[in-house]
Design a protein around this motif. Structure first.
Motif, short mmCIF file in Angstrom:
data_model
loop_
_atom_site.label_atom_id
_atom_site.label_comp_id
_atom_site.label_asym_id
_atom_site.label_seq_id
_atom_site.Cartn_x
_atom_site.Cartn_y
_atom_site.Cartn_z
N TYR A 172 0.47 -3.78 -7.21
CA TYR A 172 -1.08 -3.17 -6.67
C TYR A 172 -0.95 -3.97 -5.51
O TYR A 172 -1.67 -3.34 -4.66
CB TYR A 172 -1.96 -3.89 -7.67
N TRP A 173 -0.90 -5.18 -5.26
CA TRP A 173 -1.11 -5.81 -3.99
C TRP A 173 -0.44 -4.96 -2.92
O TRP A 173 -0.65 -4.59 -1.93
CB TRP A 173 -0.49 -7.31 -3.84
N ASN A 174 0.91 -4.69 -2.97
CA ASN A 174 1.73 -4.10 -2.14
C ASN A 174 1.28 -2.46 -2.00
O ASN A 174 1.10 -2.08 -0.82
CB ASN A 174 3.20 -3.74 -2.71
N GLU A 175 0.85 -2.00 -3.00
CA GLU A 175 0.55 -0.53 -2.70
C GLU A 175 -0.82 -0.40 -2.21
O GLU A 175 -1.00 0.36 -1.10
CB GLU A 175 0.24 0.08 -4.25
N ALA A 176 -1.82 -1.27 -2.18
CA ALA A 176 -2.97 -1.35 -1.66
C ALA A 176 -2.85 -1.58 -0.18
O ALA A 176 -3.53 -0.90 0.64
CB ALA A 176 -3.99 -2.28 -2.37
N ASN A 177 -2.12 -2.78 0.24
CA ASN A 177 -1.93 -2.80 1.49
C ASN A 177 -1.37 -1.94 2.10
O ASN A 177 -1.38 -1.84 3.45
CB ASN A 177 -1.60 -4.30 1.44
N ARG A 178 -0.29 -1.14 1.63
CA ARG A 178 0.49 -0.09 2.33
C ARG A 178 -0.56 0.88 2.72
O ARG A 178 -0.29 1.57 3.89
CB ARG A 178 1.52 0.61 1.41
N LEU A 179 -1.32 1.13 1.64
CA LEU A 179 -2.45 2.32 2.06
C LEU A 179 -3.45 1.92 3.04
O LEU A 179 -3.64 2.83 4.05
CB LEU A 179 -3.19 2.60 0.68
N ILE A 180 -3.68 0.53 2.98
CA ILE A 180 -4.79 0.30 4.31
C ILE A 180 -3.77 0.30 5.60
O ILE A 180 -4.32 1.13 6.63
CB ILE A 180 -5.00 -1.25 4.14
#
Length: 271
Positions: A172-180
């Motif tokens: 989740y951390w990786n995906e959310a920050n990639r999206l940002i």
């Protein structure tokens, strides 16, 4: 001249602390996760595309509170963990500035684990995540539903239910920050300010105040707020942190975390 500000971050990444600290400005009225919450909207936008969400309607609803705040002579500031999919739309609709917070992924994962183990929060426990789940309807736990999951048809989706909570929070951390980071590519650089919590000190908030045109900077007040552990398990009086901090992780834990997060950790300067 911008008079509307939104704080953007992944969950458990310091947006509540940022909102409360900046809320000490004398010309600002700040709101923590005001209506609409956007839990279903964010996840549905992620799953099906932002064009499947009537975000103009969402903005019109938000505009009522924003206009009221401006009419009272205040700048408007709020935070939502569910703004990620709509950053560029928010910025354009309100001619807003965005304050974007990044927190070390290892600290975020540990915080999530404490949220589950100490506070008893039900995260990644729906029918999408485990067999024999207690609930299927997103309305039963909309905040939990808002957390990103791998898209159907991907290799990660196929093995998702077999992952540990630690691995899911790392993903989740990786995906959310990639999206940002991807959203920031759509926004003019003068419309956002990036805050890396690992490098930000109380003294740095004077620069943030200046960039936002916030008034009333007082270092002692900011220091007290900075060290207050906002939204932690301790502040919520739910107990004390139990999950190991990352300097106490086993080699296996670090390897699992790096499998999901290494590249983004490096890009954001945490490695």
């Amino acid at each position: 001249m911008t008079n509307t500000f939104f704080i953007i971050s992944a969950a458990r990444s310091g947006s509540s602390a940022m909102c409360k600290i900046l809320g000490n400005a004398t010309n600002v009225k700040r709101y923590l996760e005001p209506f609409p919450k956007l839990c279903l909207d964010q996840r549905n936008a992620y799953r099906f595309g932002t064009d499947k969400v009537d975000f103009d309607s969402v903005c019109r609803t938000k505009a009522e509170l924003i206009e009221k705040t401006h009419a009272e002579g205040n700048l408007y500031l709020d935070k939502q963990p569910n703004y990620i999919m709509f950053m560029d739309q928010l910025q354009q609709y309100f001619d807003a500035k965005l304050i974007v917070c990044f927190r070390d992924g290892r600290d975020v994962v540990a915080s999530f684990m404490d949220w589950v183990e100490v506070r008893g929060k039900e995260l990644y426990l729906s029918h999408e995540d485990i067999e024999g789940a207690n609930y299927v309807d997103p309305a039963q736990n909309p905040w939990e539903y808002s957390l990103f999951r791998p898209q159907p048809g991907t290799a990660m989706h196929e093995k998702w239910k077999s992952l540990s909570s630690f691995e899911k929070f790392s993903w989740y951390w990786n995906e959310a920050n990639r999206l940002i980071l991807n959203q920031l590519n759509k926004i003019a650089s003068d419309k956002f300010k990036i805050i890396n919590w690992s490098e930000t000190t109380p003294e740095d908030f004077e620069t943030i105040f200046d960039w936002c045109r916030f008034e009333g900077f007082d270092l002692e007040t900011i220091q007290n707020a900075y060290y207050a552990k906002y939204n932690s398990v301790e502040e919520r009086k739910a107990g004390t942190s139990k999950f190991p901090r990352h300097n106490e992780w086993t080699k296996e834990m670090q390897t699992k975390f790096d499998f999901y997060c290494r590249d983004t950790m490096q890009e954001l300067g945490f490695y």
